[in-house]
Design a protein around this motif. Structure first.
Motif, PDB file in Angstrom:
ATOM      1  N   GLY A 257       0.810  -1.216   0.000  1.00  0.00           N
ATOM      2  CA  GLY A 257       0.000   0.000   0.000  1.00  0.00           C
ATOM      3  C   GLY A 257       0.836   1.254   0.000  1.00  0.00           C
ATOM      4  O   GLY A 257       1.789   1.382  -0.773  1.00  0.00           O
ATOM      5  N   THR A 258       0.504   2.186   0.888  1.00  0.00           N
ATOM      6  CA  THR A 258       1.164   3.490   0.919  1.00  0.00           C
ATOM      7  C   THR A 258       2.169   3.533   2.066  1.00  0.00           C
ATOM      8  O   THR A 258       1.802   3.309   3.227  1.00  0.00           O
ATOM      9  CB  THR A 258       0.132   4.616   1.095  1.00  0.00           C
ATOM     10  OG1 THR A 258      -0.849   4.521   0.061  1.00  0.00           O
ATOM     11  CG2 THR A 258       0.814   5.977   1.025  1.00  0.00           C
ATOM     12  N   GLN A 259       3.412   3.818   1.727  1.00  0.00           N
ATOM     13  CA  GLN A 259       4.466   3.905   2.742  1.00  0.00           C
ATOM     14  C   GLN A 259       4.613   5.353   3.204  1.00  0.00           C
ATOM     15  O   GLN A 259       4.506   6.291   2.407  1.00  0.00           O
ATOM     16  CB  GLN A 259       5.798   3.407   2.181  1.00  0.00           C
ATOM     17  CG  GLN A 259       5.759   1.977   1.678  1.00  0.00           C
ATOM     18  CD  GLN A 259       5.380   0.982   2.758  1.00  0.00           C
ATOM     19  OE1 GLN A 259       5.802   1.104   3.908  1.00  0.00           O
ATOM     20  NE2 GLN A 259       4.565   0.005   2.408  1.00  0.00           N
ATOM     21  N   LEU A 260       4.855   5.502   4.497  1.00  0.00           N
ATOM     22  CA  LEU A 260       5.029   6.844   5.065  1.00  0.00           C
ATOM     23  C   LEU A 260       6.378   7.433   4.654  1.00  0.00           C
ATOM     24  O   LEU A 260       7.399   6.748   4.666  1.00  0.00           O
ATOM     25  CB  LEU A 260       4.945   6.779   6.586  1.00  0.00           C
ATOM     26  CG  LEU A 260       3.538   6.655   7.170  1.00  0.00           C
ATOM     27  CD1 LEU A 260       3.606   6.245   8.628  1.00  0.00           C
ATOM     28  CD2 LEU A 260       2.793   7.967   7.015  1.00  0.00           C
ATOM     29  N   GLY A 261       6.359   8.723   4.352  1.00  0.00           N
ATOM     30  CA  GLY A 261       7.593   9.420   4.007  1.00  0.00           C
ATOM     31  C   GLY A 261       7.943  10.488   5.015  1.00  0.00           C
ATOM     32  O   GLY A 261       8.638  11.443   4.677  1.00  0.00           O
ATOM     33  N   ALA A 262       7.461  10.337   6.265  1.00  0.00           N
ATOM     34  CA  ALA A 262       7.676  11.357   7.288  1.00  0.00           C
ATOM     35  C   ALA A 262       8.349  10.738   8.501  1.00  0.00           C
ATOM     36  O   ALA A 262       8.251   9.544   8.745  1.00  0.00           O
ATOM     37  CB  ALA A 262       6.343  11.978   7.701  1.00  0.00           C
ATOM     38  N   GLU A 263       9.052  11.575   9.276  1.00  0.00           N
ATOM     39  CA  GLU A 263       9.616  11.129  10.535  1.00  0.00           C
ATOM     40  C   GLU A 263       8.480  10.923  11.537  1.00  0.00           C
ATOM     41  O   GLU A 263       7.574  11.755  11.652  1.00  0.00           O
ATOM     42  CB  GLU A 263      10.597  12.164  11.081  1.00  0.00           C
ATOM     43  CG  GLU A 263      11.842  12.354  10.222  1.00  0.00           C
ATOM     44  CD  GLU A 263      12.758  11.144  10.245  1.00  0.00           C
ATOM     45  OE1 GLU A 263      12.722  10.392  11.246  1.00  0.00           O
ATOM     46  OE2 GLU A 263      13.480  10.938   9.265  1.00  0.00           O
ATOM     47  N   LEU A 264       8.561   9.828  12.271  1.00  0.00           N
ATOM     48  CA  LEU A 264       7.480   9.502  13.201  1.00  0.00           C
ATOM     49  C   LEU A 264       7.203  10.612  14.205  1.00  0.00           C
ATOM     50  O   LEU A 264       6.056  10.913  14.524  1.00  0.00           O
ATOM     51  CB  LEU A 264       7.817   8.205  13.955  1.00  0.00           C
ATOM     52  CG  LEU A 264       7.359   6.893  13.329  1.00  0.00           C
ATOM     53  CD1 LEU A 264       7.786   5.726  14.205  1.00  0.00           C
ATOM     54  CD2 LEU A 264       5.857   6.875  13.123  1.00  0.00           C
ATOM     55  N   ILE A 265       8.256  11.231  14.718  1.00  0.00           N
ATOM     56  CA  ILE A 265       8.066  12.240  15.759  1.00  0.00           C
ATOM     57  C   ILE A 265       7.287  13.449  15.242  1.00  0.00           C
ATOM     58  O   ILE A 265       6.695  14.196  16.009  1.00  0.00           O
ATOM     59  CB  ILE A 265       9.431  12.681  16.347  1.00  0.00           C
ATOM     60  CG1 ILE A 265       9.210  13.440  17.665  1.00  0.00           C
ATOM     61  CG2 ILE A 265      10.228  13.498  15.338  1.00  0.00           C
ATOM     62  CD1 ILE A 265      10.467  13.685  18.447  1.00  0.00           C
ATOM     63  N   GLU A 266       7.253  13.639  13.929  1.00  0.00           N
ATOM     64  CA  GLU A 266       6.533  14.757  13.347  1.00  0.00           C
ATOM     65  C   GLU A 266       5.032  14.495  13.233  1.00  0.00           C
ATOM     66  O   GLU A 266       4.248  15.435  13.109  1.00  0.00           O
ATOM     67  CB  GLU A 266       7.081  15.067  11.947  1.00  0.00           C
ATOM     68  CG  GLU A 266       8.547  15.485  11.919  1.00  0.00           C
ATOM     69  CD  GLU A 266       9.045  15.667  10.502  1.00  0.00           C
ATOM     70  OE1 GLU A 266       8.337  15.243   9.557  1.00  0.00           O
ATOM     71  OE2 GLU A 266      10.139  16.233  10.325  1.00  0.00           O
ATOM     72  N   ILE A 267       4.613  13.229  13.282  1.00  0.00           N
ATOM     73  CA  ILE A 267       3.237  12.910  12.921  1.00  0.00           C
ATOM     74  C   ILE A 267       2.499  12.056  13.947  1.00  0.00           C
ATOM     75  O   ILE A 267       1.266  12.002  13.918  1.00  0.00           O
ATOM     76  CB  ILE A 267       3.192  12.176  11.561  1.00  0.00           C
ATOM     77  CG1 ILE A 267       4.048  10.907  11.610  1.00  0.00           C
ATOM     78  CG2 ILE A 267       3.644  13.103  10.428  1.00  0.00           C
ATOM     79  CD1 ILE A 267       3.994  10.062  10.347  1.00  0.00           C
TER      80      ILE A 267
END
Length: 538
Positions: free
Chosen positions: A276-286
């Motif tokens: 599916g869709t992979q995250l492209g953000a740092e976890l601590i940001e979201i």
């Protein structure tokens, strides 16, 4: 024809305040939440995933709470049934589990892809050539899943699916996938006296136009079922969530369920699970339901807190409960930060007792297999969430308590090394070290929980500069020292009785190893006592 609408079908497992287990629809969970004790899935990851779904639903039904005042109104009055009824009417067609133009949390464009057995939804079942600790079934065994169970695991797979090879959406398409979001951190939940309290304790102030709860939230934030179209079949290598609700309903897999009717009931007999869709953000940001610690070094890298086998979640008490002393040092969960703010605003009583629960899943080195699930709990008083700000040295005190336990645990492991080196013979160190760890770490859990509970009472009864309060706090941390000391000595005693043997050389070496351990234990406890006295002002 569409069947099993999740707004009205019974599929969410709840426990009533009388202790009875029931299945309720999504709508009825909210209508009766004040008469329910909790949500309880068949596995920790199911519980965690369903709570996140309920939080997303709550935020979208109320389009908030956009302020602390709105939050307080919901806390007092319960769900706004008018808003709930209107939301269900507007979005009913988006909650059909099977069939229809946009089945819930699925990708209808996978209709031409041959399904795999329904067991591909169950993370504890073997799939293909992957093995697990829980199951030894094969793909030739194709058990059917009741629709309610399939719905729960559908939501769970989107959050906690393992990585590895999946079904491509077309011949020659991408097969590989990364593990779902929930595998990378311990999901933190504050649990109240009722399900409604639990939902509100974890419902952050939600104002997308105002950039809340996190700075990365945008006005376009919405749940997966509110999108104009369901996700297409092609995987997405990197995407940034539009906000908190988008993340709570992140489509990490493209899934399509296949069903049949048997004996008047609907069953899922197959499923397509594709990348599916992979995250492209740092976890601590979201991510708002995780704690983060800064890794050493100049570069700002934050590691999420995870659960570990044997070593209890209490070891991360400061990360989970207390604000950082310095900006950027670490970050407790945003949800807990907001509850502390509500205590400051007097919307919540600091004396209120709640349970901090942490859910997690650990994958094996083979990314397609589950090593273990965890669910741990700590009883706390809300006063602990803000005690550090009011002058109590809890970060230093709790930090020293955890550090003592860690240091003593290291010495226990070193005892086996010392014995092995002195014996100079073939020796299974891992077996012996595991024996000691099993008799040490789990026996600290209840005592640390008692320490937190007593500290919560203490900080509500005394001011930080109170001599009586300082003396009582010293007594609490001295009680912890005695428990660690006794537990470690009992573990070593059990090890001596069980393993080393009775030859003269073995007796000599085990006595030497024990003497070294007891000397190190005395040194550690002396340092601990000195520091506790320093932090309590004596």
């Amino acid at each position: 024809m569409p069947s099993c609408n999740l707004l009205s079908e019974q599929w969410l497992p709840v426990v009533t305040v009388d202790g009875e287990s029931e299945l309720l629809s999504l709508g009825d969970v909210f209508r009766h939440a004040r008469g329910l004790r909790c949500l309880q899935g068949e596995a920790p990851i199911v519980t965690a995933a369903l709570y996140r779904l309920l939080l997303a639903f709550l935020h979208r039904v109320h389009e908030g709470p956009a302020t602390e005042g709105e939050w307080a109104e919901l806390w007092r009055n319960g769900v706004d049934t008018g808003r709930l009824d209107a939301y269900e009417a507007a979005h009913r067609d988006e909650f059909w589990l099977l069939g229809g133009e946009r089945p819930f949390f699925q990708c209808p464009e996978l209709a031409d892809v041959p399904p795999k057995p329904a067991t591909h939804l169950l993370l504890y079942r073997a799939k293909g050539n992957n093995t697990t600790l829980f199951d030894h079934a094969t793909d030739e065994e194709r058990p059917d899943l009741p629709a309610d169970a399939a719905a729960r695991w559908l939501v769970t797979v989107q959050a906690f699916d393992t990585g590895g090879t999946k079904t491509p959406y077309r011949p020659g398409g991408t097969k590989s996938s990364k593990a779902g979001l929930g595998n990378y951190f311990g999901t933190v939940l504050l649990e109240g006296a009722t399900l409604w309290e639990t939902l509100l304790l974890n419902a952050v102030v939600y104002d997308p136009p105002g950039g809340r709860p996190l700075a990365t939230t945008t006005p376009g934030d919405r749940a997966i079922w509110e999108r104009e179209h369901p996700p297409g079949p092609a995987p997405v290598a990197s995407a940034f969530p539009q906000g908190w609700v988008d993340l709570l309903t992140w489509p990490s897999r493209r899934i399509l369920l296949h069903s049949k009717e048997k004996d008047g009931r609907v069953y899922v007999d197959g499923a397509v699970v594709a990348p599916g869709t992979q995250l492209g953000a740092e976890l601590i940001e979201i991510e708002a339901m995780a704690a983060f610690r800064r890794r050493g070094g100049k570069k700002l890298i934050y590691d999420p807190v995870r659960l570990e086998m044997l070593r209890g979640v209490w070891r991360h008490a400061t990360d989970l409960l207390l604000p950082a002393r310095a900006v950027g040092e670490r970050r407790r969960p945003q949800t807990i930060d907001e509850v502390a703010r509500l205590v400051d605003l007097r919307f919540l009583d600091e004396r209120k007792a709640v349970t901090l629960r942490v859910f997690g899943q650990k994958l094996m080195s083979n990314p397609g297999a589950v090593e273990y699930w965890s669910e741990e709990a700590l009883p706390i008083k809300l006063a602990l969430l803000r005690a550090q700000d009011t002058g109590w040295n809890l970060e230093q005190l709790l930090g020293r308590a955890v550090k003592l336990a860690d240091a003593v645990g290291d010495e226990l492991q070193r005892t086996v090394v010392n014995y092995h080196e002195g014996l100079r013979s073939r020796f299974d160190r891992r077996k012996h070290q595991s024996f000691l760890a099993e008799r040490y770490w789990p026996r600290l859990d209840a005592e640390f929980a008692l320490l937190l509970s007593d500290l919560g009472d203490l900080v509500t009864r005394y001011e930080p500069d109170s001599p009586e309060g300082r003396e009582e706090s010293r007594g609490l941390f001295e009680r912890w020292r005695r428990h660690v000391d006794t537990t470690a000595k009992e573990a070593v005693g059990a090890w001596i009785d069980e393993f080393p043997g009775g030859s003269p050389r073995q007796i000599l070496e085990v006595a030497r190893a024990e003497m070294i351990f007891l000397g190190a234990l005395n040194d550690l406890t002396d340092v601990y006592r000195h520091e506790i006295r320093q932090y309590t002002g004596s």
